[in-house]
Design a protein around this motif. Structure first.
Motif, PDB file in Angstrom:
ATOM      1  N   GLN A  50       0.826  -1.204   0.000  1.00  0.00           N
ATOM      2  CA  GLN A  50       0.000   0.000   0.000  1.00  0.00           C
ATOM      3  C   GLN A  50       0.860   1.254   0.000  1.00  0.00           C
ATOM      4  OE1 GLN A  50      -2.230   0.685   3.560  1.00  0.00           O
ATOM      5  NE2 GLN A  50      -3.715   2.031   2.566  1.00  0.00           N
ATOM      6  N   THR A  51       1.953   1.208   0.762  1.00  0.00           N
ATOM      7  CA  THR A  51       2.788   2.392   0.894  1.00  0.00           C
ATOM      8  C   THR A  51       3.600   2.659  -0.367  1.00  0.00           C
ATOM      9  OG1 THR A  51       2.978   1.998   3.267  1.00  0.00           O
ATOM     10  CG2 THR A  51       4.584   3.490   2.283  1.00  0.00           C
ATOM     11  N   LEU A  52       4.296   1.633  -0.850  1.00  0.00           N
ATOM     12  CA  LEU A  52       5.265   1.843  -1.914  1.00  0.00           C
ATOM     13  C   LEU A  52       4.661   1.898  -3.307  1.00  0.00           C
ATOM     14  CD1 LEU A  52       8.266  -0.322  -0.713  1.00  0.00           C
ATOM     15  CD2 LEU A  52       8.227   2.122  -1.015  1.00  0.00           C
ATOM     16  N   SER A  53       3.485   1.338  -3.490  1.00  0.00           N
ATOM     17  CA  SER A  53       2.918   1.275  -4.837  1.00  0.00           C
ATOM     18  C   SER A  53       2.650   2.650  -5.420  1.00  0.00           C
ATOM     19  CB  SER A  53       1.624   0.453  -4.817  1.00  0.00           C
ATOM     20  OG  SER A  53       0.659   1.072  -3.981  1.00  0.00           O
ATOM     21  N   SER A  54       2.401   3.625  -4.570  1.00  0.00           N
ATOM     22  CA  SER A  54       2.059   4.969  -5.065  1.00  0.00           C
ATOM     23  C   SER A  54       3.192   5.967  -4.926  1.00  0.00           C
ATOM     24  CB  SER A  54       0.837   5.497  -4.295  1.00  0.00           C
ATOM     25  OG  SER A  54       1.136   5.582  -2.904  1.00  0.00           O
ATOM     26  N   ILE A  55       4.346   5.530  -4.412  1.00  0.00           N
ATOM     27  CA  ILE A  55       5.425   6.470  -4.122  1.00  0.00           C
ATOM     28  C   ILE A  55       6.404   6.532  -5.293  1.00  0.00           C
ATOM     29  CG2 ILE A  55       7.500   6.777  -2.698  1.00  0.00           C
ATOM     30  CD1 ILE A  55       5.863   5.933  -0.318  1.00  0.00           C
ATOM     31  N   VAL A 105      13.022   3.555  -2.049  1.00  0.00           N
ATOM     32  CA  VAL A 105      13.260   2.372  -2.869  1.00  0.00           C
ATOM     33  C   VAL A 105      12.078   2.119  -3.807  1.00  0.00           C
ATOM     34  CG1 VAL A 105      12.278   0.721  -1.239  1.00  0.00           C
ATOM     35  CG2 VAL A 105      14.093  -0.010  -2.775  1.00  0.00           C
ATOM     36  N   LYS A 106      12.376   1.700  -5.045  1.00  0.00           N
ATOM     37  CA  LYS A 106      11.343   1.497  -6.056  1.00  0.00           C
ATOM     38  C   LYS A 106      10.789   0.079  -5.969  1.00  0.00           C
ATOM     39  CE  LYS A 106      12.139   3.025 -10.213  1.00  0.00           C
ATOM     40  NZ  LYS A 106      12.725   3.113 -11.589  1.00  0.00           N
ATOM     41  N   LEU A 107       9.473  -0.026  -5.850  1.00  0.00           N
ATOM     42  CA  LEU A 107       8.780  -1.315  -5.861  1.00  0.00           C
ATOM     43  C   LEU A 107       8.206  -1.539  -7.251  1.00  0.00           C
ATOM     44  CD1 LEU A 107       7.585  -3.811  -4.382  1.00  0.00           C
ATOM     45  CD2 LEU A 107       5.601  -2.386  -3.836  1.00  0.00           C
ATOM     46  N   TYR A 108       8.722  -2.576  -7.949  1.00  0.00           N
ATOM     47  CA  TYR A 108       8.257  -2.842  -9.306  1.00  0.00           C
ATOM     48  C   TYR A 108       6.897  -3.536  -9.323  1.00  0.00           C
ATOM     49  CZ  TYR A 108      12.739  -1.537 -11.341  1.00  0.00           C
ATOM     50  OH  TYR A 108      13.837  -0.836 -11.747  1.00  0.00           O
ATOM     51  N   CYS A 109       6.741  -4.555  -8.467  1.00  0.00           N
ATOM     52  CA  CYS A 109       5.486  -5.292  -8.494  1.00  0.00           C
ATOM     53  C   CYS A 109       5.375  -6.160  -7.254  1.00  0.00           C
ATOM     54  CB  CYS A 109       5.381  -6.161  -9.748  1.00  0.00           C
ATOM     55  SG  CYS A 109       6.549  -7.540  -9.792  1.00  0.00           S
ATOM     56  N   GLY A 168      14.035  11.817   1.451  1.00  0.00           N
ATOM     57  CA  GLY A 168      13.104  10.711   1.307  1.00  0.00           C
ATOM     58  C   GLY A 168      12.049  10.715   2.387  1.00  0.00           C
ATOM     59  N   LEU A 169      12.453  10.934   3.634  1.00  0.00           N
ATOM     60  CA  LEU A 169      11.494  10.989   4.740  1.00  0.00           C
ATOM     61  C   LEU A 169      10.602  12.215   4.634  1.00  0.00           C
ATOM     62  CD1 LEU A 169      13.542   9.810   7.853  1.00  0.00           C
ATOM     63  CD2 LEU A 169      11.549   8.707   6.845  1.00  0.00           C
ATOM     64  N   GLU A 170      11.179  13.342   4.193  1.00  0.00           N
ATOM     65  CA  GLU A 170      10.363  14.542   4.003  1.00  0.00           C
ATOM     66  C   GLU A 170       9.244  14.261   2.997  1.00  0.00           C
ATOM     67  OE1 GLU A 170      10.860  19.143   2.369  1.00  0.00           O
ATOM     68  OE2 GLU A 170      12.187  17.554   1.692  1.00  0.00           O
ATOM     69  N   TYR A 171       9.576  13.553   1.934  1.00  0.00           N
ATOM     70  CA  TYR A 171       8.561  13.222   0.938  1.00  0.00           C
ATOM     71  C   TYR A 171       7.480  12.342   1.551  1.00  0.00           C
ATOM     72  CZ  TYR A 171       6.358  11.082  -3.111  1.00  0.00           C
ATOM     73  OH  TYR A 171       5.438  10.623  -4.008  1.00  0.00           O
ATOM     74  N   LEU A 172       7.859  11.343   2.334  1.00  0.00           N
ATOM     75  CA  LEU A 172       6.878  10.458   2.956  1.00  0.00           C
ATOM     76  C   LEU A 172       5.933  11.242   3.862  1.00  0.00           C
ATOM     77  CD1 LEU A 172       9.106   7.388   3.899  1.00  0.00           C
ATOM     78  CD2 LEU A 172       7.538   7.580   1.977  1.00  0.00           C
ATOM     79  N   HIS A 173       6.486  12.176   4.620  1.00  0.00           N
ATOM     80  CA  HIS A 173       5.679  12.930   5.581  1.00  0.00           C
ATOM     81  C   HIS A 173       4.824  14.010   4.919  1.00  0.00           C
ATOM     82  CE1 HIS A 173       8.484  11.916   9.237  1.00  0.00           C
ATOM     83  NE2 HIS A 173       7.932  10.856   8.676  1.00  0.00           N
TER      84      HIS A 173
END
Length: 983
Positions: free
Chosen positions: A727-732, A738-742, A789-794
């Protein structure tokens, strides 16, 4: 007579008894005062108050100094991370107190008028805190000599009249507070003993009074960032002892005053960002100058040739004025010259050749002038240079070969000149260069293959030159490249397929060359490509169907030799101009193109589709057999392959689940953790991936089908981690996440397919036997990247993402040691209604867990900030969060707090592998780490603020001077004065 004598003896004895008894009473009262102070402060974040016990003598308390009769004389608790409200009513009961120092803490609340009761105070430091409200009238403190209130948080009107009784003041520091606007306080002009006056950024308006010249003891005068107007009074020339004069960021007008030449002790002079005019001839007498900042004014005339003889000058910023003539040719040749910015003037003549004579120069910025001649060859060996910018001049000749390969340079900007010759193969040595800007010159020769080794390149701007030859085959190594401008050159040969590996690229412009061959289909897989201009070349073959998937704002393939049908997505009138000049193209829908013959286009496509489906069917059948045969193979005593798989892709995939599943075996195992095993997968095309493997288990560790969860909908812990991570990485989409491909799931197994980061984790590099030495620049870049990276998440996602397990082992490093935030198994998204996550299971890793977890079980963004502060401490110290040397129940935060006693102790925290020259830079980051790990979450900065503070702590910032809390001269950090990059 006897009775009288007896009475006198009795009275004398009573007096002696009283005299001997009174100090005990005083000590008892003072003990109670100090214990009251201790109880008012948050002492859990530091051990400085541990010695303040009821049984102990007050004179042995840390930070307390007594006079000869045992009474408290000084309280020095600066820079101890103390929080709370100062009980001034209690403190001022200490009758002998003459020094009160609480600077650089986190104290809050109001400063009350109880201070008036500290009648013997000579030294008061409450600066750099979080106080609120206005400052009280403390007129009764007539013995005060040092008053430090800078950055204290006070606001509103300031009671300047209190200074009338403080005629002994030598240091007055009130700057960086949001005070009400006021005229220059006349009360200050009566303080004839002042040697340090800091009134920067405190809303003073009007003119600088001529009477400022009466304060002849001043060695430092700082009036910057106010609303001062009018001319600088000539009386300022009476301040013969002045060593620093800061006037920048005001509205001053007129010329530099006659008499400024008298300030022969002046070393730091900054009058930048005003409306000053005229020449600067008065400066030529200031032979002790170390730093001269006069940028963004309206000065005219020549730069005084005498500056070339200044033996101490290391920084010169004169940009955005109207200076004419040439620069002194000996400029910067005497001292450890650091930085020059004379951009945006009318300067001419040659570039001074010896500014890097001492090998210390870090910035040469001379853009937008009229300089002529060649670049002196001396700069080809200036290994310290970080920024080399000479664009928009009339420079000519060949660029010295070494310039292209300067090892520390991050910008090479020589655009809009008349340079000739090739880009040399030395560019392979420019490992950190991000911008190569050389457009509109006469550069020739081939673009060297070695340019692909300058792997930090973000922008290549070489358009409008005479570059010829073939395109470098290794261009795909430039993973950070976002802008490629090569139009209007003489390039030939084909466009390499590897260009499609530049996954960050947004602009490709190679128009008006002699490129031939086919357009690489790999360009269609570039996820961020926005501009593609290949017009006016000799490209042939069909337009790749893959380009249809691109979302382009500019698309131009006109004037080539392309053939075949126009892809369906481009078969609209809007693309007519983009495809014109290709007589071999055909279309069934665009009237301006010839009609496609019946045997072209769709039938072949359908045939290809049928063939692909047939191949896919064969592969599926093979996969079924393979899955059945592999059921008996073990991975932790469990079967991996099942008959039904669900693939969810989040990026364009160049692999199948077969390749992933075949690689989940023991020999590819590269890591184990609480979230599952991690495998390295090598695809047939050479791309490397990392796969996290989770088996679905019940609460007893038994394998469990995802469909057999209890009816109440409760999932196992690993299922929750899997769902959270997906849920977290699919939209980031962020370069530092880190890039989640699938994801690939079955009833028994869950897989997450990531990009592979070859340099492991930050933990590995710092703490394990596999570690590789990290220099300070690299550590700093890792800190900034991870913070972003953390700034983007927040702050950058639709809903804030709280990681909950920030640690050095979850910061992965790519081939360039650039960081990626990873492992989101514990991450939570903040709900749309503003609610935060709450759990009775403490999430995170011991040593990184914020203290509020233990008593609230609630986490928010400030919990991540705490954990990131621990990571910063690891980067600075090289220590693990938990070390035996810290003692029982202590971690790196408490250990570092115990070291904040003096400069020597603080410097001992810094990793011994960091050279002495960078230790002060490391301490800047350590200060940020300490703020991040403040016990109270509300007092921690946001990640956006952390990023800003880290960027201001760049290793190549300039150094200025201020006074310390004891009234002594010491160094401070000031911002670099120039380089207007807008990056």
């Amino acid at each position: 007579m006897l009775k009288a004598c007896t009475c006198r003896k009795f009275f004398l004895s009573l007096c002696l008894l009283f005299c001997f008894s009174f100090p005990c009473c005083v000590k008892s009262d003072e003990l109670q005062v100090l214990l009251t102070l201790k109880s008012a402060l948050n002492k859990s974040s530091t051990d400085v108050l541990d010695s303040w016990e009821a049984a102990g003598p007050v004179c042995s308390f840390n930070g307390v100094t007594c006079n000869g009769d045992g009474s408290v004389k000084e309280i020095q608790l600066s820079n101890q991370r103390l929080t709370g409200v100062l009980p001034l009513d209690s403190i001022c009961q200490l009758q002998s107190l003459d020094k009160l120092s609480f600077g650089y803490n986190l104290l809050y609340g109001a400063i009350t008028d109880d201070l008036n009761n500290c009648s013997k105070l000579q030294y008061l430091d409450l600066g750099n805190n979080l106080f609120s409200g206005s400052f009280p009238d403390i007129s009764s403190l007539s013995e005060l000599r040092f008053l430090h209130l800078n950055s204290s948080g006070i606001s509103g009107p300031f009671p300047w009249n209190l200074l009338e009784n403080m005629t002994n003041l030598t240091v007055l520091s009130i700057g960086d507070n949001p005070l009400d606007q006021t005229q220059f306080p006349s009360e200050i002009l009566k303080l004839k003993k002042l040697n340090w006056l800091y009134l920067g950024n405190c809303s003073i308006e009007g003119k600088i009074p001529p009477a400022i010249g009466d304060l002849t003891e001043l060695i430092n005068l700082e009036l910057q960032l106010n609303y001062l107007s009018g001319e600088i009074p000539s009386e300022i020339g009476n301040l013969h002892k002045l060593w620093q004069l800061e006037l920048y960021g005001n509205e001053l007008t007129g010329k530099l005053p006659v008499g400024l030449r008298n300030l022969t002790s002046l070393e730091y002079f900054d009058a930048s960002n005003n409306n000053l005019e005229g020449d600067i001839s008065e400066v030529k007498y200031l032979t002790n100058l170390v730093s001269l900042q006069l940028f963004e004014n309206q000065f005219t005339g020549q730069v005084p040739p005498e500056l070339g003889e200044f033996k101490k000058l290391v920084n010169l910023s004169l940009y955005t004025n109207m200076f004419t003539g040439s620069l002194p040719q000996k400029l910067g040749s005497w001292a450890d010259f650091d930085f020059i910015d004379v951009s945006e003037n009318l300067l001419s003549g040659p570039i001074p050749p010896d500014m890097c004579k001492k090998g210390t120069m870090r910035g040469l910025l001379m853009l937008q002038n009229r300089f002529t001649g060649e670049i002196p060859t001396t700069y080809a060996n200036c290994a310290s240079l970080k920024r080399f910018r000479v664009s928009n001049n009339s420079l000519s000749g060949r660029v010295p070969a070494g310039i292209w390969g300067l090892p520390q340079v991050d910008i090479i900007d020589i655009a809009y000149n008349q340079f000739e010759g090739p880009i040399s193969s030395d560019i392979k040595n420019a490992k950190v260069v991000g911008i190569l800007s050389a457009e509109y010159n006469r550069l020739s020769g081939e673009l060297p293959e070695e340019i692909s080794e300058a792997t930090s390149l973000v922008r290549i701007e070489l358009n409008n030159n005479q570059i010829s030859g073939k395109f470098p085959r290794g261009i795909g190594k430039l993973k950070r490249l976002s802008n490629l401008q090569l139009q209007n050159n003489k390039l030939s040969g084909s466009i390499p397929e590897s260009l499609g590996s530049c996954a960050s690229i947004s602009t490709i412009n190679m128009a008006n060359n002699s490129l031939s061959g086919k357009i690489p289909s790999s360009l269609g897989s570039l996820p961020t490509l926005n501009t593609l201009d290949l017009s006016r070349n000799e490209l042939s073959g069909r337009i790749p169907e893959s380009l249809s998937s691109l979302m382009l704002s500019l698309f131009d393939l006109s004037s080539n030799r392309l053939t075949g049908p126009v892809p369906q997505s481009f078969s609209i009138e809007a693309y007519n101009g983009s495809l014109a000049g290709n007589p071999g193209l055909c279309s069934s829908t665009i009237q301006s193109f010839k009609k496609c013959p019946p045997d072209s286009g769709m039938p072949k496509f359908v045939l290809m589709l049928i063939v692909c489906l047939a191949v896919a069917a064969i592969l599926l059948a093979t996969l079924g057999c393979f899955l059945y045969l592999r059921r008996t193979e073990k991975d932790g005593d469990r079967s991996l392959k099942e008959e039904s798989w669900d693939v969810k892709s989040f990026h364009v995939l160049t692999f199948s689940e077969d390749e992933i599943l075949d690689s989940i075996k023991q020999e590819n195992l590269i890591g184990k953790g609480g979230s599952g095993n991690v495998y390295k997968v090598m695809l047939g095309n050479g791309v490397e991936l990392a796969v996290k493997h989770l088996w679905n288990t019940d609460s007893h560790g038994r394998r469990k089908s995802r469909s057999s969860s209890p009816m109440l909908g409760r999932h196992s812990g690993k299922e929750k981690e899997f769902d959270a991570e997906v849920q977290t990485l699919s939209s980031i989409r962020h370069v530092n996440v880190v890039k989640l491909y699938c994801s690939i799931t079955s009833e028994d197994s869950s897989l997450l397919v990531y990009e592979y980061l070859p340099n492991g984790s930050l933990w590995d590099r710092l703490h394990t036997s596999r570690k590789m030495e990290l220099d300070w620049d690299t550590r700093y870049e890792i800190a900034v990247g991870a913070a972003k990276g953390l700034e983007y998440l927040h702050l950058g996602c639709d809903r804030p993402v709280i990681h909950r397990d920030v640690k050095s082992s979850n910061i992965l490093l790519d081939e360039f040691l650039k960081p990626r935030i990873a492992d989101f198994g514990l991450a939570k998204m903040v709900q749309a209604n503003g609610g935060k996550d709450s759990t009775h299971v403490i999430a995170g890793t011991y040593g990184y867990i914020a203290p509020e977890y233990g008593y609230t079980y609630k986490v928010d963004e400030k919990s991540d900030v705490y954990s990131f502060g621990v990571v910063l401490m690891e980067l600075v110290s090289g220590k693990r969060p938990i070390e035996p040397e810290f003692g029982d129940n202590n971690d790196i935060v408490s250990w570092i707090c115990s070291k904040l006693k003096n400069q020597e102790s603080v410097l001992s925290i810094v990793d011994h592998r960091i050279p002495v020259a960078f230790k002060e830079d490391a301490v800047k980051v350590l200060k940020i780490a300490i703020l991040c790990t403040t016990k109270l979450p509300a007092l921690r900065p946001t990640m956006r603020t952390v990023v800003q503070m880290l960027e201001e702590a760049e290793p190549y910032k300039l150094v200025g001077i201020v006074i310390n809390k004891d009234g002594e001269v010491q160094k401070k950090d000031t911002m670099e004065s120039a380089d207007k990059l807008n990056l």
